[in-house]
Design a protein around this motif. Structure first.
Motif, PDB file in Angstrom:
ATOM      1  N   VAL A  86      12.030  -2.897 -13.754  1.00 33.33           N
ATOM      2  CA  VAL A  86      10.837  -2.397 -14.351  1.00 33.33           C
ATOM      3  C   VAL A  86       9.684  -3.150 -13.867  1.00 33.33           C
ATOM      4  CG1 VAL A  86       9.641  -1.889 -16.595  1.00 33.33           C
ATOM      5  CG2 VAL A  86      11.920  -1.303 -16.203  1.00 33.33           C
ATOM      6  N   SER A  87       9.534  -4.400 -13.881  1.00 35.17           N
ATOM      7  CA  SER A  87       8.515  -5.060 -13.363  1.00 35.17           C
ATOM      8  C   SER A  87       7.976  -4.748 -11.883  1.00 35.17           C
ATOM      9  CB  SER A  87       8.758  -6.693 -13.711  1.00 35.17           C
ATOM     10  OG  SER A  87       9.032  -7.013 -14.971  1.00 35.17           O
ATOM     11  N   THR A  88       9.120  -4.745 -11.142  1.00 35.82           N
ATOM     12  CA  THR A  88       8.857  -4.508  -9.720  1.00 35.82           C
ATOM     13  C   THR A  88       8.502  -2.885  -9.709  1.00 35.82           C
ATOM     14  OG1 THR A  88      10.697  -5.787  -9.090  1.00 35.82           O
ATOM     15  CG2 THR A  88       9.715  -4.166  -7.514  1.00 35.82           C
ATOM     16  N   GLU A  89       8.666  -1.969 -10.448  1.00 34.49           N
ATOM     17  CA  GLU A  89       8.132  -0.745 -10.406  1.00 34.49           C
ATOM     18  C   GLU A  89       6.851  -0.818 -10.686  1.00 34.49           C
ATOM     19  OE1 GLU A  89       9.161   3.661 -12.478  1.00 34.49           O
ATOM     20  OE2 GLU A  89       9.526   1.901 -13.559  1.00 34.49           O
ATOM     21  N   VAL A  90       6.489  -1.508 -12.008  1.00 35.31           N
ATOM     22  CA  VAL A  90       5.264  -1.565 -12.338  1.00 35.31           C
ATOM     23  C   VAL A  90       4.100  -2.188 -11.435  1.00 35.31           C
ATOM     24  CG1 VAL A  90       3.410  -2.582 -14.115  1.00 35.31           C
ATOM     25  CG2 VAL A  90       5.654  -1.710 -14.876  1.00 35.31           C
ATOM     26  N   ASP A  91       4.597  -3.141 -10.581  1.00 40.14           N
ATOM     27  CA  ASP A  91       3.488  -3.721  -9.704  1.00 40.14           C
ATOM     28  C   ASP A  91       3.535  -3.020  -8.538  1.00 40.14           C
ATOM     29  OD1 ASP A  91       2.252  -6.231  -8.341  1.00 40.14           O
ATOM     30  OD2 ASP A  91       3.934  -5.848  -6.908  1.00 40.14           O
ATOM     31  N   ALA A  92       4.583  -2.140  -8.174  1.00 45.07           N
ATOM     32  CA  ALA A  92       4.530  -1.163  -6.805  1.00 45.07           C
ATOM     33  C   ALA A  92       3.554   0.018  -7.499  1.00 45.07           C
ATOM     34  CB  ALA A  92       5.844  -0.701  -6.460  1.00 45.07           C
ATOM     35  N   LYS A  93       3.722   0.502  -8.571  1.00 39.63           N
ATOM     36  CA  LYS A  93       2.767   1.632  -9.045  1.00 39.63           C
ATOM     37  C   LYS A  93       1.220   1.220  -8.855  1.00 39.63           C
ATOM     38  CE  LYS A  93       2.032   4.943 -12.501  1.00 39.63           C
ATOM     39  NZ  LYS A  93       2.669   5.559 -13.953  1.00 39.63           N
ATOM     40  N   ARG A  94       0.981   0.182  -9.247  1.00 40.44           N
ATOM     41  CA  ARG A  94      -0.366  -0.413  -9.294  1.00 40.44           C
ATOM     42  C   ARG A  94      -0.914  -0.648  -8.108  1.00 40.44           C
ATOM     43  NH1 ARG A  94       0.344  -4.410 -12.900  1.00 40.44           N
ATOM     44  NH2 ARG A  94       1.168  -5.966 -11.248  1.00 40.44           N
ATOM     45  N   THR A  95      -0.052  -1.121  -6.908  1.00 34.95           N
ATOM     46  CA  THR A  95      -0.436  -1.343  -5.439  1.00 34.95           C
ATOM     47  C   THR A  95      -0.903   0.196  -5.044  1.00 34.95           C
ATOM     48  OG1 THR A  95       0.754  -3.341  -5.276  1.00 34.95           O
ATOM     49  CG2 THR A  95       0.105  -2.071  -3.378  1.00 34.95           C
ATOM     50  N   MET A  96       0.019   1.164  -5.463  1.00 38.11           N
ATOM     51  CA  MET A  96      -0.024   2.423  -4.684  1.00 38.11           C
ATOM     52  C   MET A  96      -1.334   3.111  -5.164  1.00 38.11           C
ATOM     53  SD  MET A  96       2.358   5.884  -5.354  1.00 38.11           S
ATOM     54  CE  MET A  96       1.860   6.092  -7.003  1.00 38.11           C
ATOM     55  N   LEU A  97      -1.623   2.891  -6.574  1.00 40.58           N
ATOM     56  CA  LEU A  97      -2.889   3.380  -7.096  1.00 40.58           C
ATOM     57  C   LEU A  97      -4.088   2.824  -6.516  1.00 40.58           C
ATOM     58  CD1 LEU A  97      -1.953   3.855 -10.836  1.00 40.58           C
ATOM     59  CD2 LEU A  97      -2.010   5.488  -8.946  1.00 40.58           C
ATOM     60  N   ARG A  98      -4.258   1.569  -6.158  1.00 39.65           N
ATOM     61  CA  ARG A  98      -5.406   0.710  -5.552  1.00 39.65           C
ATOM     62  C   ARG A  98      -5.488   1.456  -4.156  1.00 39.65           C
ATOM     63  NH1 ARG A  98      -3.629  -3.833  -6.617  1.00 39.65           N
ATOM     64  NH2 ARG A  98      -2.625  -4.464  -4.607  1.00 39.65           N
ATOM     65  N   ASN A  99      -4.270   1.361  -3.299  1.00 41.37           N
ATOM     66  CA  ASN A  99      -4.488   1.733  -2.210  1.00 41.37           C
ATOM     67  C   ASN A  99      -4.878   3.225  -1.933  1.00 41.37           C
ATOM     68  OD1 ASN A  99      -3.640  -0.605  -1.300  1.00 41.37           O
ATOM     69  ND2 ASN A  99      -1.579   0.124  -0.426  1.00 41.37           N
ATOM     70  N   LYS A 100      -4.431   4.251  -2.822  1.00 41.96           N
ATOM     71  CA  LYS A 100      -4.897   5.603  -3.017  1.00 41.96           C
ATOM     72  C   LYS A 100      -6.590   5.456  -3.200  1.00 41.96           C
ATOM     73  CE  LYS A 100      -4.305   9.902  -5.430  1.00 41.96           C
ATOM     74  NZ  LYS A 100      -3.629  10.584  -6.552  1.00 41.96           N
ATOM     75  N   ARG A 101      -7.073   4.548  -4.047  1.00 45.05           N
ATOM     76  CA  ARG A 101      -8.529   4.517  -4.188  1.00 45.05           C
ATOM     77  C   ARG A 101      -9.112   4.070  -2.898  1.00 45.05           C
ATOM     78  NH1 ARG A 101      -7.257   2.589  -9.177  1.00 45.05           N
ATOM     79  NH2 ARG A 101      -7.867   0.260  -8.374  1.00 45.05           N
ATOM     80  N   LEU A 102      -8.539   3.016  -2.009  1.00 44.14           N
ATOM     81  CA  LEU A 102      -9.297   2.666  -0.942  1.00 44.14           C
ATOM     82  C   LEU A 102      -9.006   3.611   0.047  1.00 44.14           C
ATOM     83  CD1 LEU A 102      -7.561  -1.125  -1.071  1.00 44.14           C
ATOM     84  CD2 LEU A 102     -10.011  -0.261  -1.488  1.00 44.14           C
ATOM     85  N   LEU A 103      -7.901   4.400   0.218  1.00 38.27           N
ATOM     86  CA  LEU A 103      -7.974   5.459   1.157  1.00 38.27           C
ATOM     87  C   LEU A 103      -9.021   6.320   1.115  1.00 38.27           C
ATOM     88  CD1 LEU A 103      -6.202   6.688   3.635  1.00 38.27           C
ATOM     89  CD2 LEU A 103      -4.986   7.756   1.941  1.00 38.27           C
ATOM     90  N   ALA A 104      -9.343   6.705  -0.232  1.00 36.70           N
ATOM     91  CA  ALA A 104     -10.394   7.585  -0.456  1.00 36.70           C
ATOM     92  C   ALA A 104     -11.756   7.284   0.090  1.00 36.70           C
ATOM     93  CB  ALA A 104     -10.414   8.087  -1.896  1.00 36.70           C
ATOM     94  N   GLU A 105     -11.716   5.831  -0.036  1.00 37.90           N
ATOM     95  CA  GLU A 105     -13.101   5.116   0.594  1.00 37.90           C
ATOM     96  C   GLU A 105     -13.132   5.066   1.944  1.00 37.90           C
ATOM     97  OE1 GLU A 105     -13.815   2.139  -2.037  1.00 37.90           O
ATOM     98  OE2 GLU A 105     -13.943   3.469  -3.730  1.00 37.90           O
TER      99      GLU A 105
END
Length: 394
Positions: A118-137
């Motif tokens: 669960v901890s690994t999933e939470v970290d992976a989700k956080r990383t994915m969301l951050r990269n999604k914003r960076l990709l938009a910029e």
């Protein structure tokens, strides 16, 4: 010869003549056969069916074990009165305790792996969301976002697998706990232990079938007799009929019961067909014990204050050469011979209920006190008395 002597001679000759005449008359009077008679009476007739059965508890529970092991302790013996849930015996729990501890450890490990996933999933989700914003910029490449998204999906699948592992180990732990509980052999009902089939130190195996350790009779105050009734008599046996029976332990006591069930499943032994009849018995005084042999009489019918004749009167027939002045009668109806003024007369009757010794007279020309013939005693001076038996229809 003197006058006195002549008179004496005449008297002697006269006496001899009278004696001879009396002998002839008496001989003619008793020339026919003599009969043995019984008076027709009124009274009760009870029809019954007899059988032999075994006294058993109404409900007997066989207590077994679902696990294999060595009997460590026994807490109940023959005749012990037990309550539902009471401990009867204990199987050595050492192996099952170890299995439960191992299952608990596996469960805790699986829960730890789930928390980690669960901890690994939470970290992976956080990383994915951050990269999604960076990709938009346009600050990162598309490949970087794809990598982060794949890591999140992988972590999510790992969480589901960890949850499945937790469920599996939890089930294994419950199974081990249940097996440990099965090492405690408890009574499933209130009752009395009538059989104990194990001893301390004995190993029981439940691999193929459940071995029986104890037999517990639920209530010895209510017993039943399981008896077999011949097919010729089963037609007259019905539920609710009164029953009388004796047991060898109390030969002078007549116990009572009622027919509770006539089972239609036949038992065939050497071409003899019988049916099981179950009789319920009140055993409040606890005198009847399981396994006793009962001599059962089922009351199938009762008639009170009826005209009755002995069964021997129904099967009697006259001797081959009757000389009593009556003609030998043949007919198609049942009847008896009545002795009237020293001569037999046949009376046709309609028989009813019989108890094996007497038969009810439903109709016919008989009255209480009539002398019915039950046997022939032969002729005077012709040896021992005789009795001829023949068919009911003469």
């Amino acid at each position: 010869m003197t006058g006195g002597k002549k008179l004496a001679g005449v008297l002697i000759v006269s006496a001899l003549a009278l004696a001879a005449l009396a002998t002839i008359v008496i001989g003619k009077k008793h020339a026919g056969p003599l009969f043995r008679t019984v008076a027709v009476t009124r009274g009760g007739i009870i029809s019954s069916v007899t059988a032999t059965g075994t006294v058993n508890p109404v409900t007997t529970v066989l207590v077994g074990t679902q696990v294999s092991g060595r009997i460590e302790k026994i807490y109940a013996d023959f005749n012990s009165v037990v309550r539902k849930g009471q401990l009867l015996a204990l199987i050595d729990p050492t192996t099952f305790e170890a299995q439960l501890n191992e299952a608990k450890a596996n469960y805790l490990s699986a829960k730890g792996n789930l928390d980690k996933a669960v901890s690994t999933e939470v970290d992976a989700k956080r990383t994915m969301l951050r990269n999604k914003r960076l990709l938009a910029e346009n600050l990162i490449a598309q490949s970087d976002f794809d990598t982060a998204q794949t890591s999140y999906l992988t972590a999510d699948a790992a969480v589901e697998a960890a949850r499945g592992q937790v469920s599996q180990t939890e089930a294994a732990m419950k199974f081990a706990r249940t097996n440990l509980q099965y090492t405690r052999i408890v009574s499933p009902v209130n009752g009395t232990v009538v059989a104990r089939n194990v001893d301390v130190g004995q190993t029981v195996a439940a691999s193929f079938q459940t071995p029986t350790l104890f037999s517990v009779a639920q209530d010895l105050r209510k017993m039943q007799i399981d008896t077999s009734v011949d097919e010729a008599d089963i037609g007259s046996v019905k539920n609710g009929q009164d029953v009388q029976f004796t047991v060898d332990a109390y030969p002078d006591i007549i116990f009572k019961g009622k027919v509770s069930q006539v089972r239609i499943n036949p038992t065939i032994v050497q071409n003899v067909v019988t049916y099981d009849v179950v009789i319920v018995v009140d055993n409040t005084d606890l005198r009847l014990l399981p396994g006793m042999t009962a001599n059962v009489t089922v009351i199938t019918a009762i008639k009170r204050d009826v005209l009755k004749v002995p069964n021997t009167a129904l099967i009697f027939r006259l001797p081959e050469n009757p000389r009593a002045g009556a003609k030998k009668v043949r007919g198609y109806g049942p009847g008896v011979w009545v002795l009237e003024k020293g001569k037999p007369r046949r009376v046709t009757i309609e028989p009813g209920l019989t108890d094996g010794n007497y038969t009810e007279v439903v109709s016919g020309g008989l009255a209480p006190g009539d002398k019915v013939i039950v046997g022939s005693l032969g002729k005077p001076g012709h040896g021992a008395p005789t009795q001829r038996h023949g068919p009911m229809f003469l």
